[in-house]
Write a protein that holds these residues in place. Structure first.
Motif, PDB file in Angstrom:
ATOM      1  N   PRO A   1       0.818  -1.210   0.000  1.00 45.96           N
ATOM      2  CA  PRO A   1       0.000   0.000   0.000  1.00 45.96           C
ATOM      3  C   PRO A   1       0.854   1.264   0.000  1.00 45.96           C
ATOM      4  CG  PRO A   1       0.125  -0.894   2.212  1.00 45.96           C
ATOM      5  CD  PRO A   1       0.846  -1.870   1.317  1.00 45.96           C
ATOM      6  N   SER A   2       0.193   2.391  -0.206  1.00 42.04           N
ATOM      7  CA  SER A   2       0.877   3.677  -0.060  1.00 42.04           C
ATOM      8  C   SER A   2       1.508   3.757   1.327  1.00 42.04           C
ATOM      9  CB  SER A   2      -0.118   4.822  -0.233  1.00 42.04           C
ATOM     10  OG  SER A   2      -0.670   4.832  -1.523  1.00 42.04           O
ATOM     11  N   HIS A   3       2.725   4.286   1.387  1.00 46.35           N
ATOM     12  CA  HIS A   3       3.422   4.361   2.671  1.00 46.35           C
ATOM     13  C   HIS A   3       2.608   5.188   3.660  1.00 46.35           C
ATOM     14  CE1 HIS A   3       6.508   5.687   5.604  1.00 46.35           C
ATOM     15  NE2 HIS A   3       6.965   4.460   5.404  1.00 46.35           N
ATOM     16  N   GLY A   4       2.384   4.628   4.848  1.00 45.31           N
ATOM     17  CA  GLY A   4       1.631   5.305   5.881  1.00 45.31           C
ATOM     18  C   GLY A   4       0.136   5.071   5.824  1.00 45.31           C
ATOM     19  N   ALA A   5      -0.346   4.376   4.790  1.00 41.83           N
ATOM     20  CA  ALA A   5      -1.791   4.174   4.648  1.00 41.83           C
ATOM     21  C   ALA A   5      -2.326   3.087   5.573  1.00 41.83           C
ATOM     22  CB  ALA A   5      -2.130   3.824   3.194  1.00 41.83           C
ATOM     23  N   VAL A   6      -1.457   2.154   5.990  1.00 40.18           N
ATOM     24  CA  VAL A   6      -1.849   1.067   6.892  1.00 40.18           C
ATOM     25  C   VAL A   6      -1.019   1.189   8.164  1.00 40.18           C
ATOM     26  CG1 VAL A   6      -1.937  -1.438   7.214  1.00 40.18           C
ATOM     27  CG2 VAL A   6      -2.513  -0.460   4.998  1.00 40.18           C
ATOM     28  N   SER A   7      -1.661   1.049   9.306  1.00 37.65           N
ATOM     29  CA  SER A   7      -0.985   1.229  10.587  1.00 37.65           C
ATOM     30  C   SER A   7       0.164   0.239  10.767  1.00 37.65           C
ATOM     31  CB  SER A   7      -1.982   1.048  11.734  1.00 37.65           C
ATOM     32  OG  SER A   7      -1.306   1.068  12.982  1.00 37.65           O
ATOM     33  N   MET A   8       1.302   0.740  11.260  1.00 37.04           N
ATOM     34  CA  MET A   8       2.448  -0.100  11.594  1.00 37.04           C
ATOM     35  C   MET A   8       2.552  -0.306  13.112  1.00 37.04           C
ATOM     36  SD  MET A   8       4.115  -1.074   8.843  1.00 37.04           S
ATOM     37  CE  MET A   8       5.723  -1.513   9.500  1.00 37.04           C
ATOM     38  N   ILE A   9       1.544   0.101  13.876  1.00 38.88           N
ATOM     39  CA  ILE A   9       1.569  -0.089  15.331  1.00 38.88           C
ATOM     40  C   ILE A   9       1.502  -1.588  15.633  1.00 38.88           C
ATOM     41  CG2 ILE A   9       0.323   0.305  17.488  1.00 38.88           C
ATOM     42  CD1 ILE A   9      -0.674   2.940  16.293  1.00 38.88           C
ATOM     43  N   SER A  17      12.998  -0.400   8.772  1.00 45.64           N
ATOM     44  CA  SER A  17      13.317   0.970   8.360  1.00 45.64           C
ATOM     45  C   SER A  17      11.996   1.699   8.159  1.00 45.64           C
ATOM     46  CB  SER A  17      14.128   0.958   7.060  1.00 45.64           C
ATOM     47  OG  SER A  17      14.253   2.253   6.523  1.00 45.64           O
ATOM     48  N   GLN A  18      11.616   2.537   9.111  1.00 39.88           N
ATOM     49  CA  GLN A  18      10.256   3.069   9.138  1.00 39.88           C
ATOM     50  C   GLN A  18       9.906   3.952   7.947  1.00 39.88           C
ATOM     51  OE1 GLN A  18      12.495   3.192  11.604  1.00 39.88           O
ATOM     52  NE2 GLN A  18      12.628   5.229  12.543  1.00 39.88           N
ATOM     53  N   ARG A  55      19.734   1.234   5.931  1.00 38.43           N
ATOM     54  CA  ARG A  55      20.825   0.994   6.889  1.00 38.43           C
ATOM     55  C   ARG A  55      20.806   2.020   8.018  1.00 38.43           C
ATOM     56  NH1 ARG A  55      25.763  -0.307   2.583  1.00 38.43           N
ATOM     57  NH2 ARG A  55      25.169  -2.484   2.172  1.00 38.43           N
ATOM     58  N   HIS A  56      20.633   3.278   7.646  1.00 39.12           N
ATOM     59  CA  HIS A  56      20.622   4.330   8.671  1.00 39.12           C
ATOM     60  C   HIS A  56      19.504   4.083   9.683  1.00 39.12           C
ATOM     61  CE1 HIS A  56      20.205   8.159  10.673  1.00 39.12           C
ATOM     62  NE2 HIS A  56      18.955   8.219  10.234  1.00 39.12           N
ATOM     63  N   GLU A  57      18.305   3.793   9.205  1.00 39.72           N
ATOM     64  CA  GLU A  57      17.174   3.656  10.123  1.00 39.72           C
ATOM     65  C   GLU A  57      17.232   2.343  10.901  1.00 39.72           C
ATOM     66  OE1 GLU A  57      13.994   6.676   8.055  1.00 39.72           O
ATOM     67  OE2 GLU A  57      13.621   4.531   7.854  1.00 39.72           O
ATOM     68  N   PHE A  58      17.755   1.293  10.283  1.00 35.20           N
ATOM     69  CA  PHE A  58      17.950   0.050  11.032  1.00 35.20           C
ATOM     70  C   PHE A  58      18.933   0.276  12.173  1.00 35.20           C
ATOM     71  CE2 PHE A  58      19.956  -3.940  12.092  1.00 35.20           C
ATOM     72  CZ  PHE A  58      18.900  -4.836  12.133  1.00 35.20           C
ATOM     73  N   SER A 100       9.443   6.077  -3.199  1.00 40.49           N
ATOM     74  CA  SER A 100       8.397   7.079  -3.447  1.00 40.49           C
ATOM     75  C   SER A 100       7.238   6.946  -2.476  1.00 40.49           C
ATOM     76  CB  SER A 100       7.870   6.947  -4.872  1.00 40.49           C
ATOM     77  OG  SER A 100       7.149   5.730  -5.033  1.00 40.49           O
ATOM     78  N   GLY A 101       7.090   5.755  -1.870  1.00 37.28           N
ATOM     79  CA  GLY A 101       5.936   5.508  -1.013  1.00 37.28           C
ATOM     80  C   GLY A 101       4.666   5.235  -1.794  1.00 37.28           C
ATOM     81  N   CYS A 102       4.758   5.081  -3.115  1.00 36.67           N
ATOM     82  CA  CYS A 102       3.581   4.809  -3.935  1.00 36.67           C
ATOM     83  C   CYS A 102       3.124   3.361  -3.747  1.00 36.67           C
ATOM     84  CB  CYS A 102       3.889   5.073  -5.404  1.00 36.67           C
ATOM     85  SG  CYS A 102       4.207   6.813  -5.756  1.00 36.67           S
ATOM     86  N   CYS A 103       1.873   3.097  -4.141  1.00 34.14           N
ATOM     87  CA  CYS A 103       1.330   1.744  -3.966  1.00 34.14           C
ATOM     88  C   CYS A 103       1.621   0.889  -5.205  1.00 34.14           C
ATOM     89  CB  CYS A 103      -0.167   1.795  -3.674  1.00 34.14           C
ATOM     90  SG  CYS A 103      -1.123   2.892  -4.736  1.00 34.14           S
ATOM     91  N   GLN A 104       1.760  -0.418  -4.989  1.00 38.52           N
ATOM     92  CA  GLN A 104       2.148  -1.340  -6.058  1.00 38.52           C
ATOM     93  C   GLN A 104       1.440  -2.674  -5.876  1.00 38.52           C
ATOM     94  OE1 GLN A 104       6.381  -1.706  -6.736  1.00 38.52           O
ATOM     95  NE2 GLN A 104       6.211  -3.727  -7.665  1.00 38.52           N
ATOM     96  N   VAL A 105       0.882  -3.197  -6.962  1.00 37.29           N
ATOM     97  CA  VAL A 105       0.265  -4.515  -6.946  1.00 37.29           C
ATOM     98  C   VAL A 105       1.051  -5.425  -7.885  1.00 37.29           C
ATOM     99  CG1 VAL A 105      -1.426  -3.985  -8.766  1.00 37.29           C
ATOM    100  CG2 VAL A 105      -1.887  -5.820  -7.141  1.00 37.29           C
ATOM    101  N   THR A 106       1.347  -6.642  -7.422  1.00 42.39           N
ATOM    102  CA  THR A 106       2.057  -7.638  -8.203  1.00 42.39           C
ATOM    103  C   THR A 106       1.038  -8.598  -8.803  1.00 42.39           C
ATOM    104  OG1 THR A 106       4.005  -7.497  -6.790  1.00 42.39           O
ATOM    105  CG2 THR A 106       3.762  -9.497  -8.092  1.00 42.39           C
ATOM    106  N   ILE A 107       1.156  -8.859 -10.106  1.00 45.27           N
ATOM    107  CA  ILE A 107       0.153  -9.642 -10.824  1.00 45.27           C
ATOM    108  C   ILE A 107       0.829 -10.831 -11.495  1.00 45.27           C
ATOM    109  CG2 ILE A 107      -1.655  -9.572 -12.573  1.00 45.27           C
ATOM    110  CD1 ILE A 107      -1.613  -6.497 -12.242  1.00 45.27           C
TER     111      ILE A 107
END
Length: 578
Positions: A182-190, A196-197, A300-303, A397-404
């Motif tokens: 999904p788009s980055h941030g669209a689904v909760s990661m709690i 790497s957030q 790497r930085h965020e990990f 980019s944080g864009c959404c992607q579907v694999t088909i």
């Protein structure tokens, strides 16, 4: 060559009885769970609310989660026993898992992941590699390998995983599944352990597009009354060249073809500061390589920020490849950090410029087939680089992607991906549902371009056509040059120079695979054609086949020992190969 053919019934038409026998043979060969699970249990869904409440949308469906999601009173293993040993049971269940239970789905267990979600193979030295039902002798892909295998083996209806740098998309492609990032941030990661957030998303896999959409509705809380929009498919020709997948044609859908690397080069200025001055890749390939390098640096930085203290205090036992990744992360510096975040922002805007509100970018999901299990060579450096380039587009980019999935070729699952703008999740999922049933019939990938028109019917002298091609080339009219050289080849297909010259024009157009093929022909006709070796080397370098490119430049040096361009290219490639 790994060839895609869509629309001409790809491995379909298998009768139901044969499919049933195949499934029985699978279960007889492998242990019942295909090694997909680290823990089996049942978490019952919430009860169906009384009327007039709507029926739970996921009622009757089963799902699994990989071992990165927290469950109340369960220890989250993160793919590593040392992590599990040094952490307490979770106090709460991940928000995404709760949402699925509220919508009526039954959770049946936790699945294998690559250690610390660092990896693309799906092989975990502690828990084993889940068996890829589509290619049992090959890796399932990672890091969400167990989730992919559980779905592919029909042990569950769908499964959750996380996607950072391709961790959902790669196993989906290797196991012949649908997947959604999904788009980055669209689904909760709690309640989900971070790798790497800035790149992490929750993703899911399914065999059926309607289930993929139903899960999306539950997790994304989509606006069901959003109007349907016309859509335009935009094919990234340079990325299909990179993966050696032929060009494509989609019937009944508006379409365009672009060089995606060139578009990024023009619209993401912060990437130029990361370019390696030793490279000589053409037409945007170097920019895309820089984009994938930026993604790795950011991860790497965020990990390091998230887990350095634990790694140093516990000194966990890690597989060699995971250990290399973790050490690289822990030893990374904070230089150019602002540039990495600038690249994310600029790339998201760049894709929005390209797609507007109705565009869908079409790319290969992966560039290479899965490698064999327990292989000492876990894919080549070149294949790893190609995988990172394809994954970096949505990740950065944080864009959404579907694999088909699109069937099989030579026994290997093949797939494409649709990407759309950040926030376009409903648009993308609706597109999948609308197009999926007819994709195999309505989309055809053809291995050669349409016949070229005769640009000068009165000229039948191949040498004159070659000279016209040369003039067009010098005037930067490369498509016209290709036309002239092609007409010359029709009249005289045994002249190596015509093929070599057309290869030079193809290089300028970013058609690296076609340039390589023309050079192959030229060399078969003239073993001493230095230009053909040089141009084939350039094409192969642009396709990230560094070893083969180096051999071509070495051969050119044998024929012309004073050739400075070949000498510099050979040295550059040796540096790239380490």
């Amino acid at each position: 060559m790994w060839v895609l053919v869509i629309g001409v019934t790809v491995a379909v038409g298998i009768v139901a009885a044969a499919e049933t026998r195949r499934r029985r043979r699978r279960k007889a060969i492998f242990k019942e769970d295909f090694g997909a699970f680290v823990q089996r249990f049942q978490i019952l869904p919430f009860p169906q609310p009384p009327p007039p409440a709507a029926k739970q949308t996921l009622a009757g469906l089963t799902f699994a989660i990989n071992d990165i999601f927290e469950l109340e009173e369960h220890v989250t293993g993160f793919g590593n026993p040392d992590w599990a040993r040094t952490h307490e049971a979770a106090g709460k269940t991940a928000v995404t898992v709760t949402a699925l239970l509220k919508n009526g789905a039954l959770c049946v267990g936790k699945t294998v992941i690559d250690e610390l979600a660092f990896g693309v193979s799906g092989e975990n030295m502690h828990y084993g590699a889940p068996i890829n039902p589509e290619m049992p002798a090959h890796v399932p892909g990672g890091s969400s390998s167990g989730s992919a295998v559980a779905v592919a083996a029909e042990l569950v209806d769908f499964a959750l995983g996380t996607d950072t740098t391709g961790c959902i998309r790669i196993p989906a492609a290797f196991c012949g599944l649908l997947s959604y990032r999904p788009s980055h941030g669209a689904v909760s990661m709690i309640g989900v352990l971070p790798n790497s957030q800035s790149l992490d998303t929750v993703g899911w896999l399914a065999r059926d597009p309607s289930i993929l959409l139903r899960v999306g509705n539950a997790l994304l809380k989509l606006n069901t009354v959003e109007p349907r929009r016309a859509r335009c498919l935009i094919f990234a020709d340079d990325l299909f060249q990179l993966s050696k997948v032929p060009k494509q044609k989609a019937e009944d859908q508006p379409q365009r073809h672009i060089n995606f690397g060139q578009h990024v080069a023009s619209n993401v200025p912060s990437l130029k500061g990361l370019l390696d001055q030793s490279t000589n890749l053409q037409n945007g390939t170097s920019i895309l390589k820089a984009l994938s390098s930026a993604m790795v640096s950011l991860q790497r930085h965020e990990f390091k920020t998230n887990h350095e203290e634990w790694v140093k205090s516990v000194e966990p036992k890690l597989a060699p490849d995971v250990s290399d990744n973790v050490l690289a992360a822990i030893n990374t510096t904070h230089e150019n950090l602002k540039a990495l975040y600038d690249i994310r922002r600029e790339l998201r805007a760049c894709i929005k410029i390209l797609l507007k509100d109705n565009g869908i970018l079409v790319i290969p999901t992966v560039a290479d087939p899965p490698w064999k299990l327990n292989s000492k060579k876990r894919g080549t450096v070149e294949s790893h680089n190609r995988a990172l380039i394809l994954s970096s587009i949505a990740s950065m980019s944080g864009c959404c992607q579907v694999t088909i999935p699109l069937g099989k070729n030579d026994g290997c699952p093949i797939s494409v991906s649709f990407i759309t703008f950040h926030g376009g999740d409903k648009f993308l999922l609706d597109t999948l549902l609308d197009m999926y049933s007819s994709l195999k019939e309505q989309i055809n990938f053809v291995s050669s371009p349409a016949p070229l028109q005769d640009t000068n019917k009165n000229i039948d002298d191949s040498e004159l056509l070659k000279e016209k091609g040369n003039a067009a080339y010098k005037g930067n009219q490369w498509n016209k040059a290709v036309n002239y050289y092609s007409e010359a080849i029709k009249l005289n297909g045994e002249n190596a120079t015509y093929y070599s010259n057309r290869a030079a024009a193809y290089l300028q157009l970013g058609c690296f695979q076609k340039a390589e093929e023309d050079c192959n022909k030229a060399i078969s006709l003239d073993k001493k054609n230095v230009k053909a070796y040089m141009r084939r080397g350039t094409a192969r370098e642009s396709l990230l086949f560094y070893k083969d490119a180096a051999q071509d430049f070495k051969h050119a040096l044998v024929l012309e020992p004073q050739n400075k361009v070949a000498s510099e290219a050979e040295k550059r490639l040796r540096k790239l190969m380490g």
